[in-house]
Write an enzyme that holds these catalytic residues in place. Structure first.
Site, short mmCIF file in Angstrom:
data_model
loop_
_atom_site.label_atom_id
_atom_site.label_comp_id
_atom_site.label_asym_id
_atom_site.label_seq_id
_atom_site.Cartn_x
_atom_site.Cartn_y
_atom_site.Cartn_z
CG ASP A 21 -2.13 0.89 1.08
OD1 ASP A 21 -2.36 1.40 -0.04
OD2 ASP A 21 -2.83 1.10 2.09
CG HIS A 38 -0.23 2.28 -9.38
ND1 HIS A 38 -0.45 1.85 -8.09
CD2 HIS A 38 -1.32 3.03 -9.71
CE1 HIS A 38 -1.63 2.32 -7.67
NE2 HIS A 38 -2.16 3.04 -8.63
CG LEU A 132 9.48 -16.88 -3.67
CD1 LEU A 132 9.55 -16.77 -2.16
CD2 LEU A 132 9.71 -15.52 -4.30
#
Ligand code: IPE
Ligand code: IPE
Ligand code: MG
Length: 252
Positions: A21, A38, A132
Site C-alpha cells: 500500500d 504504481h 520461491l
C-alpha cells in the site's frame, strides 16, 4: 531448512504476505501522477521477490488488486490491469530461470480473456519450479473467495457428492484459492494503514501483523529484514500458554 535459508535463521517464516500500500501517496508527495507510484511499486515488487527468495522465504503473497479496487477510476483500473499484463509478459522468463513458481489467487471470471490466458500460461510454465512460490493476489477479496468456496461446497452437498457433516476446517482450507499453501505466519502492510482490507481473512487467523510507515515504492531489503526481525520478537501462542510462569495460575 529451505534452500537459501541461512544457518541460525530458523525463525524465517515460510509464508510472508504483503499488503502493498502507498503507491498513490508516494507519487502525490512528489507531485507525480498516481500511475508513476504504481510503476515504482512494481520495481519494489521485483526487488521483494528477489530479497524474499534470498532470505529463505518459501511463499510470498503480494496483494496487487482487491475486489474493492474496481471502485477506482476506470483509467487507474485499466492501468493496473496493464501493469500485471506487462509484468507477466516481461518477467516470466526471468522468474522461471530463477526457479520461481508463480500462482495467481482471486476471481478470474472478471479478468479479460487475454489476461486470464496469460495468468494461466505463467502458472503452467512455472508449475514444476522448486524455489520461491510467488503468489499474486489479483482481483482478490477474502470474502469473495469464501463465497466461491461456500457455493462449491453447497453444490457438492446438494448433488450428494459430499456429506454435510464431513465439512470441517480442512475441507474449507482445501477449497480456498490458497489450497496447497501453508497459512502466512507474517502479514506486512506498508504505508501506515492498520487494516486488513479483505486480505486472507481465513488464512491469517493466527498470523502476526507488522505495520510499517514505509510507502510501498520505498520498500527495500532493510524494510523486509526489519519486519522479519519484528516477527522474531513476537511470541506466538495460538490460544495456549507458552511461558512456564503463566502456567502457575491456580497452583498452590
Ligand atoms: C497500493 O497503493 C496499490 C493498490 C491498491 C493497487 P494505493 O494505490 O492504494 O496507494 P495509496 O493508498 O493511494 O497511497
Ligand atoms: C489494499 O489497499 C489492496 C491492495 C494493496 C491491493 P487499498 O489501498 O485498496 O486499501 P484501503 O482502501 O485503503 O483499505
Ligand atoms: Mg491504498
Amino acid at each position: 531448512m529451505s534452500a537459501g535459508q541461512r544457518p541460525g535463521d530458523a525463525q524465517v517464516p515460510s509464508h510472508v504476505a504483503v499488503i502493498m500500500d502507498g503507491n498513490g501517496r508516494w507519487a502525490q508527495l512528489r507531485g507525480l501522477p498516481r500511475q508513476e507510484g504504481h510503476r515504482r511499486g512494481l520495481e519494489a515488487l521485483r526487488r521483494t521477490v528477489k530479497n524474499a527468495a534470498d532470505l529463505g522465504i518459501e511463499f510470498l503473497t503480494l496483494y496487487s488488486f482487491s475486489t474493492e479496487n474496481w471502485r477506482r477510476p476506470a483509467t487507474e483500473v485499466s492501468f493496473l490491469m496493464g501493469l500485471l499484463k506487462r509484468f507477466v509478459e516481461k518477467d516470466l522468463a526471468e522468474l522461471d530461470a530463477s526457479n520461481v513458481r508463480v500462482r495467481i489467487i482471486g476471481g478470474r471470471q472478471d479478468l479479460s480473456p487475454d489476461l486470464r490466458r496469460l495468468v494461466e500460461h505463467a502458472e503452467a510454465v512455472t508449475r514444476d519450479n522448486t524455489g520461491l512460490t510467488l503468489v499474486i493476489a489479483f482481483n482478490y477479496g477474502s470474502r469473495d473467495e469464501i463465497v466461491r468456496t461456500a457455493r462449491q461446497l453447497a453444490a457438492d452437498a446438494a448433488a450428494g457428492r459430499i456429506a454435510v457433516e464431513s465439512i470441517d476446517e480442512a475441507t474449507i482450507s482445501a477449497r480456498l484459492d490458497t489450497s496447497d499453501m501453508p497459512d502466512p505466519e507474517l502479514v506486512i502492510r506498508t504505508s501506515g494503514e492498520t487494516r486488513v482490507s479483505n486480505f486472507l481473512l481465513w488464512q491469517a487467523a493466527y498470523a502476526e501483523f507488522v505495520f510499517t510507515p514505509v510507502l510501498w515504492p520505498d520498500f527495500d531489503r532493510a524494510a523486509l529484514e526489519e519486519a522479519l526481525a519484528e516477527y522474531r520478537r513476537r511470541e506466538r501462542r495460538f490460544g495456549g500458554l507458552s511461558e512456564p510462569s503463566d502456567r502457575n495460575v491456580g497452583a498452590a
